[in-house]
Write a protein that holds these residues in place. Structure first.
Motif, mmCIF file in Angstrom:
data_model
loop_
_atom_site.group_PDB
_atom_site.id
_atom_site.type_symbol
_atom_site.label_atom_id
_atom_site.label_comp_id
_atom_site.label_asym_id
_atom_site.label_seq_id
_atom_site.Cartn_x
_atom_site.Cartn_y
_atom_site.Cartn_z
ATOM 1 N N LEU A 151 0.812 -1.213 0.000
ATOM 2 C CA LEU A 151 0.000 0.000 0.000
ATOM 3 C C LEU A 151 0.846 1.263 0.000
ATOM 4 C CD1 LEU A 151 -2.671 1.580 0.323
ATOM 5 C CD2 LEU A 151 -2.455 1.221 2.807
ATOM 6 N N GLU A 152 1.808 1.337 0.920
ATOM 7 C CA GLU A 152 2.567 2.579 1.052
ATOM 8 C C GLU A 152 3.628 2.743 -0.032
ATOM 9 O OE1 GLU A 152 2.214 5.400 3.227
ATOM 10 O OE2 GLU A 152 0.272 4.421 3.035
ATOM 11 N N SER A 153 4.096 1.639 -0.585
ATOM 12 C CA SER A 153 4.956 1.759 -1.777
ATOM 13 C C SER A 153 4.133 2.299 -2.942
ATOM 14 C CB SER A 153 5.538 0.388 -2.139
ATOM 15 O OG SER A 153 6.404 -0.087 -1.135
ATOM 16 N N PHE A 154 2.930 1.779 -3.071
ATOM 17 C CA PHE A 154 2.048 2.191 -4.162
ATOM 18 C C PHE A 154 1.615 3.649 -4.018
ATOM 19 C CE2 PHE A 154 -2.222 2.520 -6.085
ATOM 20 C CZ PHE A 154 -1.917 2.151 -7.393
ATOM 21 N N MET A 155 1.302 4.084 -2.793
ATOM 22 C CA MET A 155 0.888 5.476 -2.590
ATOM 23 C C MET A 155 2.001 6.433 -2.997
ATOM 24 S SD MET A 155 -2.228 5.220 -1.651
ATOM 25 C CE MET A 155 -2.592 6.911 -1.200
ATOM 26 N N ASP A 156 3.234 6.019 -2.726
ATOM 27 C CA ASP A 156 4.363 6.851 -3.121
ATOM 28 C C ASP A 156 4.487 6.908 -4.640
ATOM 29 O OD1 ASP A 156 6.364 8.006 -1.076
ATOM 30 O OD2 ASP A 156 7.653 7.532 -2.785
ATOM 31 N N GLU A 157 4.349 5.762 -5.273
ATOM 32 C CA GLU A 157 4.431 5.720 -6.741
ATOM 33 C C GLU A 157 3.286 6.505 -7.373
ATOM 34 O OE1 GLU A 157 6.007 2.501 -8.988
ATOM 35 O OE2 GLU A 157 5.874 1.151 -7.254
ATOM 36 N N ALA A 158 2.093 6.396 -6.786
ATOM 37 C CA ALA A 158 0.941 7.116 -7.324
ATOM 38 C C ALA A 158 1.146 8.622 -7.231
ATOM 39 C CB ALA A 158 -0.324 6.702 -6.580
ATOM 40 N N ALA A 159 1.752 9.059 -6.126
ATOM 41 C CA ALA A 159 2.024 10.490 -5.972
ATOM 42 C C ALA A 159 2.920 10.989 -7.097
ATOM 43 C CB ALA A 159 2.678 10.754 -4.612
ATOM 44 N N HIS A 160 3.981 10.263 -7.362
ATOM 45 C CA HIS A 160 4.892 10.664 -8.442
ATOM 46 C C HIS A 160 4.222 10.547 -9.809
ATOM 47 C CE1 HIS A 160 8.543 11.360 -6.098
ATOM 48 N NE2 HIS A 160 8.225 10.298 -5.369
ATOM 49 N N GLU A 161 3.311 9.591 -9.943
ATOM 50 C CA GLU A 161 2.601 9.408 -11.208
ATOM 51 C C GLU A 161 1.824 10.661 -11.601
ATOM 52 O OE1 GLU A 161 1.013 7.323 -14.595
ATOM 53 O OE2 GLU A 161 2.770 7.012 -13.309
ATOM 54 N N VAL A 162 1.277 11.357 -10.588
ATOM 55 C CA VAL A 162 0.501 12.570 -10.878
ATOM 56 C C VAL A 162 1.275 13.839 -10.520
ATOM 57 C CG1 VAL A 162 -1.740 11.451 -10.700
ATOM 58 C CG2 VAL A 162 -0.670 12.373 -8.629
ATOM 59 N N GLY A 163 2.588 13.689 -10.291
ATOM 60 C CA GLY A 163 3.443 14.853 -10.083
ATOM 61 C C GLY A 163 3.245 15.568 -8.761
ATOM 62 N N LYS A 164 2.924 14.812 -7.701
ATOM 63 C CA LYS A 164 2.705 15.427 -6.394
ATOM 64 C C LYS A 164 3.751 14.960 -5.390
ATOM 65 C CE LYS A 164 -2.294 16.082 -6.911
ATOM 66 N NZ LYS A 164 -3.635 15.828 -6.322
ATOM 67 N N ASP A 165 4.018 15.797 -4.409
ATOM 68 C CA ASP A 165 4.913 15.430 -3.320
ATOM 69 C C ASP A 165 4.285 14.288 -2.527
ATOM 70 O OD1 ASP A 165 7.186 16.224 -1.297
ATOM 71 O OD2 ASP A 165 5.355 15.998 -0.121
ATOM 72 N N PRO A 166 5.040 13.225 -2.186
ATOM 73 C CA PRO A 166 4.459 12.075 -1.491
ATOM 74 C C PRO A 166 3.796 12.400 -0.162
ATOM 75 C CG PRO A 166 6.574 11.483 -2.420
ATOM 76 C CD PRO A 166 6.431 12.962 -2.606
ATOM 77 N N VAL A 167 4.344 13.366 0.574
ATOM 78 C CA VAL A 167 3.712 13.757 1.839
ATOM 79 C C VAL A 167 2.413 14.495 1.570
ATOM 80 C CG1 VAL A 167 3.921 15.240 3.878
ATOM 81 C CG2 VAL A 167 5.843 13.788 3.188
ATOM 82 N N GLU A 168 2.450 15.477 0.693
ATOM 83 C CA GLU A 168 1.246 16.252 0.403
ATOM 84 C C GLU A 168 0.161 15.375 -0.213
ATOM 85 O OE1 GLU A 168 0.642 19.289 1.368
ATOM 86 O OE2 GLU A 168 2.622 19.264 2.329
#
Length: 762
Positions: free
Chosen positions: A545-562
């Motif tokens: 889950l948390e690996s994927f959330m990080d990848e998804a953030a980068h997929e849409v050009g967003k900071d992983p924390v934000e």
């Protein structure tokens, strides 16, 4: 409600859900059948002058004012007795130096005896709080009577009742005799202390079991002894299930001094099929004899199974939409949303088989005496193995008793008490006490390993980059399906699932339509006995889950924390409910924000250094422990080695009952997570695990321990679990930090140097 005398496995296993219910219901369970109120507060014998007062079955007070608290949880290094005793002692208002703990043996009156799931403080807190408050009220009332003063002028403090300058100790009250009873409704209505009035909870106290551990008087299962006992070491078959003994040749073993015989076990419970036991006068002789005995088996059907076979089977099951159980996560109609999405994203994550490697190998001493079959061993879930022992021995469950001992490490291995069965069967066959100890190699082969798992996650985005749907499909061997099937709830599609193999995937992020599918790997179940390992399902579900959330953030050009903060909205089912998840996702939002700030998120780092973040609610939505971890790593591009410099963790576990114990639990869990992320893992080869000792299975060494920065959120919310949730965030935080450092994604744990090098070169 089931009476405490009802010992059917299904009733026992349903009690977990029962205990999570209202405080009143939990108390009614804890105090037993209270139709006769005297069963709760039995009258003292006023004419004896020295009778202890037992306000509830959970504790007693003797004429010297010593309070002995009964503990049904297993002690395995976490000082659980100290944590639980202080809950009761705080409400009772007793001097800590007068508190003793008693780890009890099995008895139907104790109900469900289990130590796992980070449940101990969480489940015991409401029961012991009310028990202590009830005893305090009873003592104040009797103390006022003995002092001849109005009860409203009296207070309890440090083991005495005082009115102005006059006072009387608890011991003196007990000597004088005390008779008081409460109905379940009265117990439920009893107020407990406001946080500001606590004197023990949240304060530093000395652990009650330290002296015994230091002076050597503490007794572990491996220390158990019975006059006339013999020793046993098993000769394990080639497969976990289905192997049959064809012939046994012990001619070479007969030359070993102390060797007695070889026993082929007949096990009606099918716990240890195909086992042969080498019996000797000493354990060294049993070890040598087991190596010398030649056994011919007919192998079971999984003799050629490999790790790749197990993982491929999981992939096949995930690809079949008709398999598995769908969790109730609200709107699960994700397919329609995915069809309308502007963008979709999908990734698959895997993890290797992992072993427990607790310091003390499993062992058991078994014998029959005076019509009772006694099992002496350390165990985390005594009531789980009792029905199996009854089947194996062909006798009634009440005629079997599990004697309690300390555990030299548990980590979930001793939740499955299967190791008691062969010792009991050998003792029955020989008619004498048998003490069985597994060698480290035996232990690895017989271990209830954490299953390898495959997980595929999908996410759908709107044209504006907003998350509108998410799916999580997880396939693995299910321990609860094998060991406690009655414990499995029903999914929304009418298929039962193992909560301990999917917890964590039912997250608190707002993602629109959400589908979580849990799938049992049938080949894994046939090959080995899947087990619960510290952090259980979230140890792998949160990895994905948390690996994927990080990848998804980068997929849409967003900071992983934000990106994470934007999804932690605390609305709808993610708003939380009283009493244990008040605040919901807002509390997870807080730990993410705080951990990022403490770790210096966004600051410039040297080349090949990176920060990665991961968060979790721990084990279960009913008892969330909000955790966030930021990993600072450095990647060596030449060797592929990953060095973790620092792990910054923020934890919201509600009220912290035992500060020292809490810190130890979080630090230990964090390092356990680090070990699983970078070092621990094995594979199945020809139906057996490949690694069988610590020369090839290499956990985290002391030289690899990074700096730990742990912060607890100060709150008066009810306490939740601490032993496991911090484990779940370390792996994905490290993987995400590796990406930040050198731009590669690793989707399998453990993360080995060769995997890093391969990713760097691709």
């Amino acid at each position: 409600m089931a009476r405490l005398g009802d010992r059917s496995p299904s009733t026992i296993l349903r009690r977990r859900s029962f205990l999570i219910g209202s405080a009143g219901a939990a108390l009614a369970f804890a105090f037993g059948d209270v139709a006769d109120a005297s069963q709760v507060f039995p009258p003292s014998k006023h004419d004896t002058g020295d009778t202890s007062f037992a306000p509830t079955m959970w504790y007693s007070i003797d004429p010297d004012g010593i309070v002995t608290i009964n503990i049904i949880r297993a002690e395995m290094g976490q000082h659980v007795g100290t944590s639980l005793a202080r809950i009761l002692a705080d409400e009772l208002e007793v001097d800590w130096t007068n508190v003793r703990i008693n780890h009890v043996d099995t008895d139907p009156k104790w109900g469900l005896m289990v130590t796992g799931g980070s449940w101990s403080v969480f489940q015991t807190y409401p029961i012991f709080s009310k028990a202590g408050a009830a005893g305090r009220l009873a003592l104040i009332e009797r103390g006022a009577e003995l002092l001849s003063v109005p009860v409203d002028t009296c207070v309890a403090r440090d083991g005495a009742v005082a009115s102005g300058v006059r006072w009387i100790t608890y011991g003196e009250i007990v000597k004088a005799g005390i008779n008081r009873s409460f109905t379940p409704e009265q117990l439920d209505a009893l107020p407990i202390k406001a946080p500001a009035k606590r004197r023990l909870i949240g304060r530093k106290v000395d652990a009650l079991d330290i002296p015994q551990k230091i002076d050597g008087t503490a007794r572990y299962g491996i220390d158990a002894h019975k006059d006339g006992m013999v020793y046993a070491r098993p000769i394990l078959p080639p497969t976990r299930y289905g192997s049959k003994v064809i012939a046994v040749d012990d001619s070479a073993a007969r030359n070993i001094k102390g060797y007695l015989s070889a026993v082929i076990l007949n096990d009606p419970s099918d716990t240890v099929p195909g086992w042969v036991m080498a019996i000797a006068k000493t354990y060294p002789a049993a070890i040598k004899a087991a190596d010398a005995i030649v056994v011919q088996w007919e192998s079971g059907p999984t003799a050629s199974i490999s790790e790749a076979d197990l993982q491929n089977r999981s992939r096949e099951l995930i690809a079949d939409p008709s398999t598995g159980s769908i969790l109730d996560t609200g709107d699960t109609d994700t397919e329609a949303v995915f069809k309308t999405a502007s963008r979709t994203f999908e990734q698959t994550y895997t993890n290797a088989t992992a072993l427990h490697f607790q310091l003390e190998p499993t062992n058991a001493l078994a014998f029959e005496e005076n019509g009772t079959f006694e099992i002496h061993t350390g165990n985390q879930w005594q009531t789980l193995i009792l029905p199996t022992l009854a089947i194996a021995l062909g006798r009634s469950e009440p005629s079997i008793v599990m004697r309690s001992y300390m555990l030299g490490g548990g980590f979930g291995r001793r939740l499955n008490g299967d190791y008691a069965v062969p010792a009991a069967l050998a003792a029955k066959a020989l008619g004498k006490p048998v003490k069985m100890i597994l060698t480290r190699e035996d232990e690895c082969r017989f271990d209830s390993a954490r299953s390898p798992a495959v997980q595929t996650l999908r996410m759908a985005f709107s044209a504006e980059g907003e998350v509108i749907a998410m799916e999580h499909h997880a396939a693995a061997g299910w321990p609860t399906e094998v060991l406690a099937p009655s414990f499995m709830p029903m999914g929304g599609n009418g298929v039962p699932y193992d909560p301990f193999s999917i917890n964590g995937a039912d997250h608190w992020y707002e993602v629109g339509a959400q589908k979580v599918r849990a799938i049992s790997n049938d080949l894994a179940k046939k090959t080995f006995r899947p087990g619960w390992l510290r952090s259980v399902g979230p140890g792998w579900t949160n990895w994905a889950l948390e690996s994927f959330m990080d990848e998804a953030a980068h997929e849409v050009g967003k900071d992983p924390v934000e990106f994470r903060l934007s999804l932690l909205k605390a609305a709808g089912r993610n708003a939380g409910v009283a009493p244990n998840s008040v605040g919901g996702a807002a509390r997870q939002h807080h730990v993410v924000e705080t951990a990022a700030a403490r770790a210096g998120w966004g600051e410039k780092l040297p080349a090949n250094h990176g920060l990665g973040i991961a968060t979790s609610f721990g084990q279960e939505r009913e008892m969330p422990t909000w955790v966030a971890c930021v990993a600072h790593v450095e990647v060596d591009r030449t060797t592929g080695e990953v060095r973790v410099h620092k792990l910054t963790s923020v934890v919201d576990a509600g009220t912290i009952v035992d500060p020292g114990g809490a810190m130890a639990q979080v630090e230990g869990a964090t390092l356990w997570g680090l070990s699983l992320a970078l070092f621990e893992g094995t594979q199945f080869v020809n139906g057996q695990v490949e690694d069988r000792n610590l020369d090839t299975y290499t956990p985290l060494r002391i030289g690899g321990v990074p700096k730990l920065d742990v912060t607890f959120v100060e709150t008066s919310e009810p306490p939740t679990g601490l032993g496991e949730p911090p484990t779940t965030v370390v792996g994905p935080a490290i993987a995400n930090a590796i990406f930040a450092a050198v731009g590669i994604r690793l989707r399998h744990i453990p993360i080995r140097p060769d995997a890093v090098l391969n990713a760097l070169s691709s």
